[in-house]
Design a protein around this motif. Structure first.
Motif, short mmCIF file in Angstrom:
data_model
loop_
_atom_site.label_atom_id
_atom_site.label_comp_id
_atom_site.label_asym_id
_atom_site.label_seq_id
_atom_site.Cartn_x
_atom_site.Cartn_y
_atom_site.Cartn_z
N ASN A 19 36.28 53.33 31.33
CA ASN A 19 36.55 51.99 31.86
C ASN A 19 38.03 51.63 31.73
OD1 ASN A 19 33.91 51.59 32.58
ND2 ASN A 19 33.40 50.37 30.77
N ALA A 20 38.64 51.98 30.61
CA ALA A 20 40.06 51.69 30.41
C ALA A 20 40.89 52.47 31.43
CB ALA A 20 40.48 52.06 29.00
N ARG A 21 40.51 53.73 31.67
CA ARG A 21 41.24 54.54 32.65
C ARG A 21 41.11 53.93 34.05
NH1 ARG A 21 39.40 58.05 36.07
NH2 ARG A 21 37.39 58.21 35.04
N LEU A 22 39.91 53.48 34.40
CA LEU A 22 39.70 52.87 35.71
C LEU A 22 40.45 51.54 35.84
CD1 LEU A 22 35.93 53.64 36.29
CD2 LEU A 22 37.89 54.65 37.48
N ARG A 23 40.53 50.76 34.75
CA ARG A 23 41.29 49.51 34.80
C ARG A 23 42.77 49.77 35.05
NH1 ARG A 23 38.34 48.03 30.15
NH2 ARG A 23 36.60 46.73 30.73
N ARG A 24 43.32 50.79 34.35
CA ARG A 24 44.73 51.14 34.57
C ARG A 24 44.95 51.59 36.02
NH1 ARG A 24 44.04 53.59 29.48
NH2 ARG A 24 43.75 55.61 30.49
N GLN A 25 44.03 52.40 36.52
CA GLN A 25 44.16 52.88 37.90
C GLN A 25 44.05 51.70 38.88
OE1 GLN A 25 41.18 55.73 38.93
NE2 GLN A 25 42.16 56.32 40.83
N HIS A 26 43.15 50.77 38.61
CA HIS A 26 42.99 49.60 39.48
C HIS A 26 44.24 48.75 39.49
CE1 HIS A 26 41.49 45.48 40.40
NE2 HIS A 26 40.89 46.14 41.37
N LYS A 27 44.82 48.52 38.33
CA LYS A 27 46.04 47.72 38.24
C LYS A 27 47.17 48.39 39.01
CE LYS A 27 47.16 45.48 34.46
NZ LYS A 27 47.61 45.19 33.08
N LYS A 28 47.29 49.71 38.86
CA LYS A 28 48.32 50.47 39.55
C LYS A 28 48.15 50.37 41.07
CE LYS A 28 49.95 55.26 39.62
NZ LYS A 28 49.68 56.59 39.06
N LEU A 29 46.91 50.48 41.55
CA LEU A 29 46.65 50.38 42.97
C LEU A 29 46.89 48.97 43.51
CD1 LEU A 29 43.50 52.65 43.26
CD2 LEU A 29 45.80 53.15 44.08
N GLU A 30 46.56 47.95 42.71
CA GLU A 30 46.84 46.58 43.13
C GLU A 30 48.34 46.36 43.29
OE1 GLU A 30 44.97 44.04 40.27
OE2 GLU A 30 43.34 43.58 41.66
N LEU A 31 49.14 46.90 42.38
CA LEU A 31 50.60 46.78 42.49
C LEU A 31 51.09 47.48 43.76
CD1 LEU A 31 51.71 47.36 38.80
CD2 LEU A 31 51.84 45.23 40.12
N GLU A 32 50.53 48.65 44.05
CA GLU A 32 50.94 49.38 45.24
C GLU A 32 50.58 48.62 46.52
OE1 GLU A 32 50.22 53.71 47.39
OE2 GLU A 32 49.58 53.40 45.32
N VAL A 33 49.39 48.03 46.56
CA VAL A 33 48.99 47.24 47.72
C VAL A 33 49.90 46.03 47.87
CG1 VAL A 33 47.16 45.73 48.62
CG2 VAL A 33 46.59 48.01 47.80
N GLY A 34 50.25 45.38 46.77
CA GLY A 34 51.16 44.23 46.82
C GLY A 34 52.52 44.63 47.37
N ARG A 35 53.05 45.79 46.95
CA ARG A 35 54.33 46.25 47.47
C ARG A 35 54.25 46.55 48.96
NH1 ARG A 35 54.87 50.80 43.70
NH2 ARG A 35 54.32 49.69 41.82
N LEU A 36 53.16 47.17 49.39
CA LEU A 36 53.01 47.48 50.82
C LEU A 36 52.90 46.21 51.65
CD1 LEU A 36 50.53 50.50 50.65
CD2 LEU A 36 52.95 50.55 51.28
N ARG A 37 52.26 45.19 51.15
CA ARG A 37 52.13 43.94 51.89
C ARG A 37 53.48 43.25 52.02
NH1 ARG A 37 46.48 41.89 49.34
NH2 ARG A 37 45.16 43.07 50.74
N ARG A 38 54.33 43.38 50.99
CA ARG A 38 55.66 42.79 51.06
C ARG A 38 56.50 43.46 52.13
NH1 ARG A 38 57.54 42.89 45.05
NH2 ARG A 38 55.73 44.19 44.95
N PHE A 39 56.26 44.72 52.40
CA PHE A 39 57.02 45.43 53.42
C PHE A 39 56.44 45.22 54.80
CE2 PHE A 39 58.24 48.29 49.81
CZ PHE A 39 59.56 47.89 49.78
N GLY A 40 55.39 44.41 54.94
CA GLY A 40 54.86 44.07 56.25
C GLY A 40 53.68 44.90 56.69
N LEU A 41 53.21 45.79 55.85
CA LEU A 41 52.05 46.57 56.22
C LEU A 41 50.81 45.82 55.80
CD1 LEU A 41 53.15 50.14 55.07
CD2 LEU A 41 53.20 49.20 57.37
N SER A 42 49.76 45.94 56.59
CA SER A 42 48.50 45.29 56.25
C SER A 42 47.40 46.35 56.16
CB SER A 42 48.13 44.22 57.27
OG SER A 42 47.86 44.84 58.51
#
Length: 101
Positions: free
Chosen positions: A75-98
């Motif tokens: 569960n801890a590993r999946l939480r870290r992976q989820h947080k990392k992916l949320e940050l990546e999605v946030g960065r992609l949205r800032r660059f205009g990708l949806s």
């Protein structure tokens, strides 16, 4: 609700103690125990049964603890992976990708 849980726990523990005492009183015949390599001295049948029941409970609890620790680590590993992916999605949205692109 907590009081009900405590009372129910006390009732179950009390019933287990009474049943264990009755079982012990009814099974007093002394029997030696042969474990292939070691032969243990004669004790009451009830003592051997209750000792091995307790040992089985301890082994079961330890096995459950190992499984619980593995699940927590996963569960801890999946939480870290989820947080990392949320940050990546946030960065992609800032660059205009949806998500539809």
């Amino acid at each position: 609700m907590a009081l009900l849980r405590v009372l129910l726990s006390l009732l179950i523990i009390g019933a287990a103690v009474v049943l264990g005492a009755l079982f012990t009183l009814q099974n007093t015949a002394p029997v030696p125990l042969d474990l292939l390599v070691v032969q243990l001295s004669e004790r009451a049948v009830a003592l051997w049964v209750l000792l091995f029941f307790a040992a089985g409970c301890v082994v079961g609890l330890l096995g459950g603890a190992v499984v619980n620790l593995k699940q927590r680590a996963g569960n801890a590993r999946l939480r870290r992976q989820h947080k990392k992916l949320e940050l990546e999605v946030g960065r992609l949205r800032r660059f205009g990708l949806s998500e539809s692109d």
